[in-house]
Design an enzyme around this catalytic site. Sequence first.
Site, PDB file in Angstrom:
ATOM      1  N   ASP A   1       0.844  -1.210   0.000  1.00 18.51           N
ATOM      2  CA  ASP A   1       0.000   0.000   0.000  1.00 18.51           C
ATOM      3  C   ASP A   1       0.877   1.257   0.000  1.00 18.51           C
ATOM      4  O   ASP A   1       2.026   1.226   0.434  1.00 18.51           O
ATOM      5  CB  ASP A   1      -0.894  -0.024   1.247  1.00 18.51           C
ATOM      6  CG  ASP A   1      -2.060   0.956   1.137  1.00 18.51           C
ATOM      7  OD1 ASP A   1      -2.363   1.429   0.017  1.00 18.51           O
ATOM      8  OD2 ASP A   1      -2.672   1.260   2.186  1.00 18.51           O
TER       9      ASP A   1
ATOM     10  N   ASN B   1     -10.363  -2.867  -6.231  1.00 21.87           N
ATOM     11  CA  ASN B   1      -9.590  -1.939  -7.074  1.00 21.87           C
ATOM     12  C   ASN B   1     -10.265  -1.641  -8.419  1.00 21.87           C
ATOM     13  O   ASN B   1      -9.933  -0.655  -9.076  1.00 21.87           O
ATOM     14  CB  ASN B   1      -8.166  -2.466  -7.320  1.00 21.87           C
ATOM     15  CG  ASN B   1      -7.251  -2.338  -6.117  1.00 21.87           C
ATOM     16  OD1 ASN B   1      -6.302  -3.105  -5.960  1.00 21.87           O
ATOM     17  ND2 ASN B   1      -7.514  -1.367  -5.236  1.00 21.87           N
TER      18      ASN B   1
HETATM   19  C1  FPP Z   1      -1.401   0.484  -3.458  1.00 16.43           C
HETATM   20  O1  FPP Z   1      -1.143   1.789  -3.739  1.00 16.43           O
HETATM   21  C2  FPP Z   1      -0.995  -0.488  -4.470  1.00 16.43           C
HETATM   22  C3  FPP Z   1      -1.798  -1.077  -5.416  1.00 16.43           C
HETATM   23  C4  FPP Z   1      -3.123  -0.611  -5.815  1.00 16.43           C
HETATM   24  C5  FPP Z   1      -1.386  -2.301  -6.077  1.00 16.43           C
HETATM   25  C6  FPP Z   1       0.075  -2.582  -6.123  1.00 16.43           C
HETATM   26  C7  FPP Z   1       0.561  -2.509  -7.482  1.00 16.43           C
HETATM   27  C8  FPP Z   1       1.852  -2.430  -7.846  1.00 16.43           C
HETATM   28  C9  FPP Z   1       2.949  -2.464  -6.891  1.00 16.43           C
HETATM   29  C10 FPP Z   1       2.219  -2.291  -9.274  1.00 16.43           C
HETATM   30  C11 FPP Z   1       1.936  -3.479 -10.150  1.00 16.43           C
HETATM   31  C12 FPP Z   1       2.044  -4.810  -9.520  1.00 16.43           C
HETATM   32  C13 FPP Z   1       2.863  -5.823  -9.917  1.00 16.43           C
HETATM   33  C14 FPP Z   1       2.824  -7.139  -9.220  1.00 16.43           C
HETATM   34  C15 FPP Z   1       3.821  -5.697 -11.011  1.00 16.43           C
HETATM   35  P1  FPP Z   1      -2.336   2.822  -3.645  1.00 16.43           P
HETATM   36  O2  FPP Z   1      -2.571   3.331  -5.022  1.00 16.43           O
HETATM   37  O3  FPP Z   1      -3.512   2.197  -2.992  1.00 16.43           O
HETATM   38  O4  FPP Z   1      -1.709   3.911  -2.718  1.00 16.43           O
HETATM   39  P2  FPP Z   1      -2.495   4.989  -1.847  1.00 16.43           P
HETATM   40  O5  FPP Z   1      -3.324   4.232  -0.834  1.00 16.43           O
HETATM   41  O6  FPP Z   1      -1.382   5.774  -1.220  1.00 16.43           O
HETATM   42  O7  FPP Z   1      -3.321   5.801  -2.799  1.00 16.43           O
END
Ligand code: FPP
Length: 251
Positions: free
Chosen positions: A25, A73
């Site tokens: 996250d 998501n």
């Molecule tokens: C959270 O950040 C992360 C995600 C929604 C998914 C994780 C995705 C990646 C690391 C990239 C692609 C994945 C792979 C396996 C190559 P957020 O957007 O929820 O952060 P925030 O809560 O600060 O807005």
Amino acid sequence: MSKSAAEFNKNDDGRPPAHVAIIMDGNGRWAQQKGLIRVRGHRRGVDSVRAVTTECARLGVGSLTLYAFSVENWKRPQAEIRILMNLLKKFLIDERPTIMKNNIRLTSIGRIEDMSADVRKELNATEALSAKNRGMVLRLALSYGGRAELADATKRIAREVKAGRLDPDAIDEETIRAFLYDPSLPDPDLLIRTAGEMRVSNFLLWQVSYSELYVTPVCWPDFRERELNEAFADYRRRVRKFGGLERVTVS
Ligand code: FPP
């Protein structure tokens, strides 16, 4: 040098957790803190996926399960979903040499049928390429939700009962496990969550019953080898009882 009492844990066998699960996250917050657009955080997040995966394989972790995309998501703006899917597809193609070099078997859990055909194609190709690897299992949770997993399992169990192949009185915890997306998925020993929220967020609800939780304020794009080793050091100081009284060996 002798260990201080606070550092000493007689249950610490020095090994890393056998199964590590991570809620990655804080990509958006990382970007926001730097005045960058969210996609920059996701891109750096992919570098953390690579670093953490390679370090886990090097340390001898048996299984690493990453919450890459949740069922929730899909509610994000289309443009962000497209970016995440493109990053995922690129990861599945670009990381093949690293996966093979580190003897990693890539696999996935979730409602994979929700993913687009082009992502599924690269996922299938990477899974097939690495299928014979016998090192760490890297599981990507894609279109995954813990409640969705239990609902899907229940539906399949009900079908077995309806078809007369399963006696309702014979259903126990192991039956339920057998109908989860990946029955071979061991319960996580350690669940790591980055970016500070004290939530499980619908991740592996069945499997985390006795997992040790580790929440760090560090956002996912900054979570690298050092932060992973700090989490493992913290884990080794835990005493796991699984609801019992006696002390048992960690992992
Ligand atoms: C959270 O950040 C992360 C995600 C929604 C998914 C994780 C995705 C990646 C690391 C990239 C692609 C994945 C792979 C396996 C190559 P957020 O957007 O929820 O952060 P925030 O809560 O600060 O807005």
